[in-house]
Write a protein that holds these residues in place. Structure first.
Motif, short mmCIF file in Angstrom:
data_model
loop_
_atom_site.label_atom_id
_atom_site.label_comp_id
_atom_site.label_asym_id
_atom_site.label_seq_id
_atom_site.Cartn_x
_atom_site.Cartn_y
_atom_site.Cartn_z
N ARG A 6 0.91 -1.21 -0.04
CA ARG A 6 0.33 0.64 -0.02
C ARG A 6 0.86 1.28 0.15
O ARG A 6 1.16 1.06 0.97
CB ARG A 6 -0.95 0.18 1.24
CG ARG A 6 -1.93 -1.44 1.35
CD ARG A 6 -2.91 -0.67 2.08
NE ARG A 6 -2.39 -1.78 3.72
CZ ARG A 6 -1.64 -0.17 4.62
NH1 ARG A 6 -2.24 0.69 4.42
NH2 ARG A 6 -0.90 -1.28 5.50
N VAL A 7 0.30 1.95 -1.09
CA VAL A 7 1.81 2.92 -0.70
C VAL A 7 1.28 4.43 -1.14
O VAL A 7 -0.04 4.17 -2.19
CB VAL A 7 2.42 2.95 -2.26
CG1 VAL A 7 3.42 4.27 -2.73
CG2 VAL A 7 3.40 2.23 -2.51
N THR A 8 0.83 5.24 -0.59
CA THR A 8 0.13 6.62 -0.92
C THR A 8 1.20 7.72 -1.73
O THR A 8 1.95 7.85 -1.14
CB THR A 8 -0.49 7.43 0.20
OG1 THR A 8 -1.30 6.17 0.88
CG2 THR A 8 -0.52 8.44 0.44
N VAL A 9 0.33 8.78 -2.80
CA VAL A 9 1.52 9.33 -3.59
C VAL A 9 0.45 10.38 -3.42
O VAL A 9 -0.68 10.52 -3.32
CB VAL A 9 1.61 8.47 -5.40
CG1 VAL A 9 1.81 9.66 -5.92
CG2 VAL A 9 1.99 7.80 -5.18
N VAL A 10 1.66 11.64 -2.87
CA VAL A 10 0.75 12.73 -2.42
C VAL A 10 1.54 14.02 -3.54
O VAL A 10 2.34 14.32 -2.99
CB VAL A 10 1.05 13.40 -1.31
CG1 VAL A 10 0.10 15.03 -0.99
CG2 VAL A 10 0.46 11.65 -0.30
N GLU A 11 1.11 14.54 -4.40
CA GLU A 11 1.65 15.25 -5.63
C GLU A 11 0.86 16.12 -6.24
O GLU A 11 -0.73 15.58 -6.60
CB GLU A 11 1.95 14.60 -6.20
CG GLU A 11 2.82 15.42 -7.66
CD GLU A 11 3.60 15.60 -7.80
OE1 GLU A 11 3.73 17.55 -7.73
OE2 GLU A 11 4.83 15.83 -6.71
N MET A 48 -3.04 3.91 7.54
CA MET A 48 -1.58 4.30 7.50
C MET A 48 -1.28 3.11 6.09
O MET A 48 -0.53 2.24 6.34
CB MET A 48 -0.59 4.38 8.39
CG MET A 48 0.95 4.35 8.56
SD MET A 48 0.75 5.84 8.09
CE MET A 48 0.03 6.51 9.60
N PRO A 49 -0.29 4.18 4.99
CA PRO A 49 0.23 3.64 3.89
C PRO A 49 1.33 2.34 4.58
O PRO A 49 2.08 3.47 5.37
CB PRO A 49 0.78 4.25 2.77
CG PRO A 49 0.47 5.61 4.48
CD PRO A 49 -0.45 5.85 5.28
N GLU A 50 2.09 1.08 3.98
CA GLU A 50 3.48 1.06 4.07
C GLU A 50 4.68 1.88 3.62
O GLU A 50 5.58 2.25 4.00
CB GLU A 50 3.31 -0.35 3.32
CG GLU A 50 2.26 -1.54 3.72
CD GLU A 50 2.67 -2.44 3.08
OE1 GLU A 50 3.89 -3.45 2.59
OE2 GLU A 50 1.10 -3.47 2.32
N LEU A 51 3.95 2.52 2.72
CA LEU A 51 5.26 4.37 1.71
C LEU A 51 4.61 5.06 1.76
O LEU A 51 3.50 5.31 0.71
CB LEU A 51 5.91 2.94 1.25
CG LEU A 51 7.22 3.89 0.61
CD1 LEU A 51 8.02 3.03 0.42
CD2 LEU A 51 6.63 4.48 -0.55
N LEU A 52 5.21 6.08 1.77
CA LEU A 52 4.45 6.97 1.33
C LEU A 52 5.30 7.99 -0.17
O LEU A 52 6.65 8.02 0.11
CB LEU A 52 4.35 8.52 2.21
CG LEU A 52 2.82 8.19 3.63
CD1 LEU A 52 3.82 7.47 4.76
CD2 LEU A 52 2.49 9.07 3.56
N ILE A 53 5.16 8.53 -1.11
CA ILE A 53 5.96 9.41 -1.88
C ILE A 53 5.54 11.01 -1.68
O ILE A 53 3.68 10.86 -1.98
CB ILE A 53 5.62 8.73 -2.84
CG1 ILE A 53 6.08 7.60 -3.50
CG2 ILE A 53 6.48 9.80 -4.17
CD1 ILE A 53 6.29 6.41 -4.73
N LEU A 54 5.57 12.10 -1.37
CA LEU A 54 5.69 12.53 -0.60
C LEU A 54 6.40 14.11 -1.32
O LEU A 54 7.44 14.49 -1.07
CB LEU A 54 6.04 13.02 0.74
CG LEU A 54 5.00 14.28 1.40
CD1 LEU A 54 3.64 14.39 1.50
CD2 LEU A 54 5.44 14.22 3.18
#
Length: 232
Positions: A6-11, A48-54
């Protein structure tokens, strides 16, 4: 790539957000994507995701504040993806709690490799049993560390750095070695290590200004001492 991660991308740039999300989704990730910090934070609080790209430059809650909020409640890996790629900006991003920092423009292949590396480090599937090293107790299965009876809240990268040092006691390790063995980078900015060492000292040392455990060997690197003497 860890299937189903589970990856969250915030852009806030929709084109960049879509390209990154589509690429990681095609690689097997479960993706949530957001264009602003406030909406992302509401979702992160729920799950909560397993990784965030922020992205660092976000409307509303900016990337630095979002990074701090996540780091206060989770050790999930955070990769900052931003046009602010100067040395001082990278150091600031790491000090806010990021585990990695990738400047724009970037290669999707490089981003995927960095995501892979962070997910591997945060996985505890093959973690060994709990062990004790002097005043420290380490639970690799759950990636937790205690100093005496006090649990030390470490980020994913701080934990990996601590684990490498505690497994190499009394040996001087260079910043280049740490980059290679902990970050899995063949080359990179050694100031990244300096920032993480400083943050680790703030969490494990009784007085970070006069370290008992994590010593600097000027011109050579760092040496971790398990059995610190008085007055430690």
């Amino acid at each position: 790539m860890q299937a189903g991660a589970r990856v969250t991308v915030v852009e806030d740039d929709p084109a960049v957000r879509t390209v990154v999300a589509d690429h990681l989704r095609a690689a097997g990730c479960e993706i949530e994507q957001f264009g602003d910090g406030a909406t992302a934070w509401q979702a992160i609080e729920r799950r909560m995701p397993e990784l965030l790209i922020l992205d660092r430059m976000l409307p509303g809650i900016d990337g630095d504040e979002l990074c701090r909020r996540v780091r206060a409640i989770s050790s999930a890996p955070i990769i900052m993806l931003t046009a602010l790629d100067g040395l001082e900006h990278r150091i600031e991003g790491l000090e806010h709690g990021a585990d990695d920092y990738l400047g724009k423009p970037f290669s999707l292949r490089e981003l995927q490799l960095r995501v892979n590396a962070q997910l591997r480090r945060s996985s505890s599937a093959a973690a060994p049993l709990m062990f004790t090293a002097g005043r420290f107790r380490v639970d690799p299965a759950h990636r937790r560390v205690w100093a005496d009876d006090r649990e030390v809240a470490l980020t994913a990268r701080e934990y990996e750095l601590f684990l490498y040092l505690v497994r190499n006691p009394e040996r001087v390790v260079s910043r280049e070695e740490i980059l290679r063995e902990v970050w899995q980078w063949g080359f990179g900015d050694a100031s990244t290590v300096t920032v993480h060492v400083r943050r680790l000292r703030e969490k494990i040392e009784p007085d970070p200004r006069t370290p008992c455990f994590l010593h600097t060997e000027w011109g050579a690197g760092y040496r971790f001492t398990i059995n610190a003497g008085a007055p430690c």
